[in-house]
Design an enzyme around this catalytic site. Structure first.
Site, PDB file in Angstrom:
ATOM      1  N   CYS A  60      -3.071  13.070   5.456  1.00 54.54           N
ATOM      2  CA  CYS A  60      -3.508  14.234   4.685  1.00 54.54           C
ATOM      3  C   CYS A  60      -4.482  15.104   5.474  1.00 54.54           C
ATOM      4  O   CYS A  60      -4.746  16.230   5.102  1.00 54.54           O
ATOM      5  CB  CYS A  60      -4.082  13.816   3.354  1.00 54.54           C
ATOM      6  SG  CYS A  60      -5.199  12.462   3.467  1.00 54.54           S
ATOM      7  N   ARG A  62      -4.226  15.420   8.993  1.00 55.86           N
ATOM      8  CA  ARG A  62      -3.717  15.867  10.294  1.00 55.86           C
ATOM      9  C   ARG A  62      -2.199  15.808  10.341  1.00 55.86           C
ATOM     10  O   ARG A  62      -1.564  15.045   9.604  1.00 55.86           O
ATOM     11  CB  ARG A  62      -4.314  15.014  11.417  1.00 55.86           C
ATOM     12  CG  ARG A  62      -3.811  13.573  11.443  1.00 55.86           C
ATOM     13  CD  ARG A  62      -4.439  12.784  12.560  1.00 55.86           C
ATOM     14  NE  ARG A  62      -5.865  12.633  12.304  1.00 55.86           N
ATOM     15  CZ  ARG A  62      -6.811  13.127  13.074  1.00 55.86           C
ATOM     16  NH1 ARG A  62      -6.494  13.789  14.158  1.00 55.86           N
ATOM     17  NH2 ARG A  62      -8.071  12.955  12.773  1.00 55.86           N
ATOM     18  N   GLN A 140      -1.647   4.253   8.788  1.00 54.10           N
ATOM     19  CA  GLN A 140      -0.769   5.427   8.813  1.00 54.10           C
ATOM     20  C   GLN A 140      -0.099   5.575  10.174  1.00 54.10           C
ATOM     21  O   GLN A 140       1.074   5.940  10.267  1.00 54.10           O
ATOM     22  CB  GLN A 140      -1.580   6.677   8.461  1.00 54.10           C
ATOM     23  CG  GLN A 140      -1.906   6.737   6.976  1.00 54.10           C
ATOM     24  CD  GLN A 140      -3.082   7.621   6.667  1.00 54.10           C
ATOM     25  OE1 GLN A 140      -3.945   7.845   7.514  1.00 54.10           O
ATOM     26  NE2 GLN A 140      -3.155   8.107   5.441  1.00 54.10           N
ATOM     27  N   GLY A 209      -0.675   9.534  -9.764  1.00 51.98           N
ATOM     28  CA  GLY A 209      -0.015   9.220  -8.502  1.00 51.98           C
ATOM     29  C   GLY A 209      -0.606   7.963  -7.899  1.00 51.98           C
ATOM     30  O   GLY A 209      -1.734   7.585  -8.210  1.00 51.98           O
ATOM     31  N   GLU A 212      -2.217   6.247  -1.287  1.00 51.23           N
ATOM     32  CA  GLU A 212      -3.126   5.224  -0.737  1.00 51.23           C
ATOM     33  C   GLU A 212      -4.594   5.529  -1.024  1.00 51.23           C
ATOM     34  O   GLU A 212      -5.343   4.696  -1.536  1.00 51.23           O
ATOM     35  CB  GLU A 212      -2.873   5.133   0.774  1.00 51.23           C
ATOM     36  CG  GLU A 212      -3.510   3.948   1.441  1.00 51.23           C
ATOM     37  CD  GLU A 212      -3.020   2.612   0.893  1.00 51.23           C
ATOM     38  OE1 GLU A 212      -3.807   1.667   0.881  1.00 51.23           O
ATOM     39  OE2 GLU A 212      -1.864   2.539   0.425  1.00 51.23           O
TER      40      GLU A 212
END
Lengths: 495, 295
Positions: A60, A62, A140, A209, A212
């Site tokens: 979120c 980059r 990630q 939602g 993570e």
């Protein structure tokens, strides 16, 4: 081989542009398409397909694109062009024909080789994160790597680069205290909530939602003792799974995604981290809700990119909206505690990056070594065949053995000279002494013939790189295979 | 030494406590609050002595009245501080107490002459109720100001501190006092209970307590005034302005109870009400003293 990284992050760009980018590479299919198109555009632009390996890191904060481009490091200016070419292609692909836009140009940073490695290790070790030391980024990056492997976009260099970055991140985590202080988005969110609410323990949380970050923040709020948590997700199963994860906490309710509006009238803290590409909570929806709440304050945290809550909502009184950028800025203003640890971590990263660079440089010697070996091998077998008439089955083995014996010292020295840069240009010397002609482009043509022969070696290479790392089957695999073969030999010797 | 000179003692001591707060490095707040409590006790003694001088009839000179008012304000501030554990109120409210003390010290002495013999208990009730109401609204005003500033910070997302570095020892000892002041100041920004909900709750509490006090005070005032001027019908300026003030707070209370008005708008109304209170006090004491039964 050049490693090129280009992209944008929370420091170089604002959330609007990151949103734009993230929308274009939101799903796996879109990312696959992205890589395919970039390769195509690169070919159209340069007339050659030099992109050997590629990976996309999208979080979120980059979006970064890593490419390994084949080429010779001696042609510096030419390669600089490749960096620009790739950057321009990406900007063109993402933003249309907005190339002249200086703002966009500045937003995309580019790194090459050592700088790129350094940057990548920093990202993996969470030194470049919005919250220095946060643990999510490594997960990630691992996901990105797995995806790149699935797309068969990784090869020798990226496999090694990713594995090295995991190792480096682990070292940073264990050897410094960078992850010790509890500064993270969830911590900041809780602290902000404490600035709005007097007593968090009688507040209700709505988790929209199951992203993570949202999940982690929700857990943090539970730890602070909120009275109830409502979980909702478009895919109900995910919400159920998350609820199962929170098995120590009883006051949780799973609600239907279409009914979360009803909960907005009772929930005081809303954590939003869905993967939607548009606003879920809109300005006009919140206004009546605030009236129904009798003006009780509501704290909305939008951790998703693209944003899911209309930023205009913050203008309504008694509504406090913070998106990921806002929280990031607050954290940044509050962070000087970790700076010292970050300095220490950078030393580790430098060490690891140099180590990687050395390894990468040693690869430059591979074409010479391969040619040298081939030449000596060829001469030996030709000469031996002249004098030994009976076709001994072991003749090949003898030739290989003698070649190894003769070339062991020179090859070690060539490799070392390439790493140490001690002023001896042994590669050039070897070229002249043995009259070797290295034509890199020609070499790749030759690859196709050799490819069949090297399938066996490739399998061995898979074993070395961990088995789960598919090798590039494109043009560039020739050297990879050769290197793997050399490494294999080395390992066997060591055994 | 005239009695008025005693007023100067709390002024000095309150100011001193701020000096301690800014200068002291370790636990500045504890020393500060200790000095405040100590000064409050002295202030109380002076109030008792002053009232005793006039046999607790409340027919007292105007300066003592203001001194008495500042004492009630301080009492309310300390009670709220203890009740809500909101340390910062004392820090922000004491300057107003100091200002009131200064006014009482420099105010021209104006003796109250009872024009008419009234029921002494009614007068005492009128004065105490009005002063309590005014003091509660003064506190509400301060809380509203803090609320508005704090909300602004949250809305604009600027200067928000989330890490308490106030407890960190400063490494350099010669960093000067300004640094220390800022450090201490930050410390209070982070103090427990420094949140919008509590500020709003306290504001509401002030309103809930202050409004009945003000209403009762005004009713008694009107009764006293009618007794004084022998007529209920004649409308005096003091009554008009008092009623306007009362109306503001009445609207505020109504909106809060009926529509759940809170936050920024409530704070704004509180501030407006406080301005009206200041005007009322000025009106009644200095512009039209005769309508207030003063001479």
């Amino acid at each position: 081989m050049e490693i090129i990284i280009t992209g944008l992050n929370h420091k170089s760009s604002d959330i609007f542009h990151r949103e734009e980018v993230s929308k274009k590479i939101l799903t796996k299919e879109l990312r696959g398409e992205f890589i395919f198109n970039i390769k195509r555009l690169f070919f159209e632009e340069t007339g050659k397909q030099l992109i050997q390996e590629s990976a996309i890191i999208s979080t979120c904060n980059r979006a970064e694109f890593i490419f390994v481009v084949s080429g010779n490091s001696s042609g510096g200016s030419k390669n600089n062009d490749y960096v620009l070419v790739i950057k321009n292609i990406i900007i063109k692909y993402l933003f249309g024909d907005n190339l002249a836009n200086e703002e966009l140009q500045n937003m995309f940073y580019t790194y090459k080789n050592f700088e790129a490695i350094l940057h990548f290790f920093k990202v993996a070790s969470s030194l470049d994160s919005m919250i220095i030391g946060e643990p999510q980024i490594l997960g990630q990056i691992k996901e990105s790597y797995n995806e790149a492997c699935e797309f068969k976009n990784t090869g020798l260099i990226l496999n090694k680069l990713f594995h090295k970055s995991f190792y480096c991140a682990k070292r940073v985590r264990t050897e410094t205290k960078i992850a010790a202080a509890p500064v993270s988005v969830s911590y900041a969110a809780v602290e902000l909530a404490k600035k709005i609410f007097n007593d968090i323990s009688n507040k209700k949380v709505l988790l929209l939602g199951t992203g993570e970050m949202g999940k982690i923040a929700a857990k943090h709020f539970i730890k602070q003792g909120v009275s109830e948590i409502f979980i909702t997700n478009r895919t109900r199963e995910k919400a159920v799974r998350l609820a199962e994860e929170l098995d120590g906490y009883d006051s949780k309710t799973i609600i239907d995604f279409n009914e979360y509006y009803k909960i907005l009238t009772v929930a005081d803290i809303v954590l939003c981290s869905t993967g939607a590409d548009s606003y879920i909570i809109k300005y006009e929806d919140i206004q009546p809700i605030i009236k129904m709440r009798k003006q009780r304050p509501i704290f909305l945290i939008d951790i998703s990119v693209p944003r899911n809550i209309d930023p205009e909502i913050n203008k309504i009184s008694n509504v406090y909206l913070f998106d990921i950028d806002d929280i990031g800025k607050i954290i940044e203003n509050n962070l000087d505690v970790r700076q010292q640890e970050a300095d220490f971590a950078e030393k580790i990263i430098n060490e690891e990056a140099e180590d990687f660079m050395n390894w990468k440089n040693s690869l430059n010697a591979v074409p010479i070594i391969v040619n040298l070996r081939n030449k000596v091998n060829g001469i030996l077998s030709a000469e031996l065949c002249k004098y030994i008439n009976n076709k001994d089955e072991n003749i090949e083995a003898i030739v290989n053995s003698i070649t190894n014996k003769i070339l062991h010292e020179p090859i070690t020295k060539i490799k070392r000279a390439e790493v140490d840069f001690n002023g001896l240009n042994l590669m050039e010397a070897a070229k002249i002494l043995f009259d070797l002609e290295i034509n890199l482009n020609g070499m790749s043509q030759e690859n196709k013939d050799v490819e069949k022969e090297t399938t066996k070696v490739k399998n061995a290479g898979d074993a070395i790189t961990g088995g789960n790392a598919p090798n590039n089957v494109n043009d560039g695999c020739y050297y990879n295979n050769k290197i793997v073969q050399l490494n294999n030999n080395k390992n066997n010797k060591a055994k | 030494m005239i009695f008025k000179d005693y007023y100067f003692i709390p002024i000095i001591l309150f100011s001193l406590s701020y000096a301690v707060l800014y200068i002291k490095k370790n636990n500045p707040y504890n020393s500060f609050i200790f000095l405040i409590y100590f000064t409050f006790i002295i202030q109380s003694l002076i109030v008792i002595a002053g009232l005793n001088k006039y046999h607790f009839t409340m027919i007292i000179p105007i300066d003592l009245m203001i001194f008495f008012n500042s004492w009630i304000l301080m009492l309310i501030v300390i009670l709220f501080e203890l009740l809500y554990k909101a340390k910062y109120i004392v820090i922000y409210a004491t300057p107003i107490v100091i200002a009131a003390l200064l006014i009482s010290y420099f105010a021209p002495s104006m003796d109250i002459n009872a024009i008419l013999k009234v029921d002494s208990w009614l007068l005492i009730a009128h004065i105490v109720l009005i002063l309590t109401g005014d003091s509660l609204f003064t506190l509400a005003f301060i809380l509203s100001l803090i609320y508005i500033l704090q909300e602004r910070k949250l809305k604009l997302k600027k200067n928000l501190k989330i890490i308490n570095d106030g407890n960190k020892n400063s490494s350099g000892k010669n960093e000067g006092r300004l640094f220390n002041f800022r450090r201490n100041f930050n410390y209070f920004n982070l103090g427990k209970g420094y949140n919008l909900e509590l500020l709003d709750n306290m504001n509401y509490q002030c309103l809930k307590l202050g409004f009945p006090a003000l209403t009762a005070g005004i009713v008694i005032g009107i009764y006293l005034s009618s007794a004084l001027f022998k007529s209920v019908s004649s409308v005096k300026p003091i009554e008009i302005i008092s009623l306007i003030t009362w109306l503001i707070y009445a609207i505020l209370l109504h909106e809060r109870v009926a529509k759940g008005l809170r936050g920024n708008k409530a704070a704004m109304l509180s501030i407006a009400g406080f301005i009206m209170i200041i005007l009322t006090v000025g009106f009644s004491l200095y512009l039209f003293p005769e309508f207030h039964g003063l001479k």
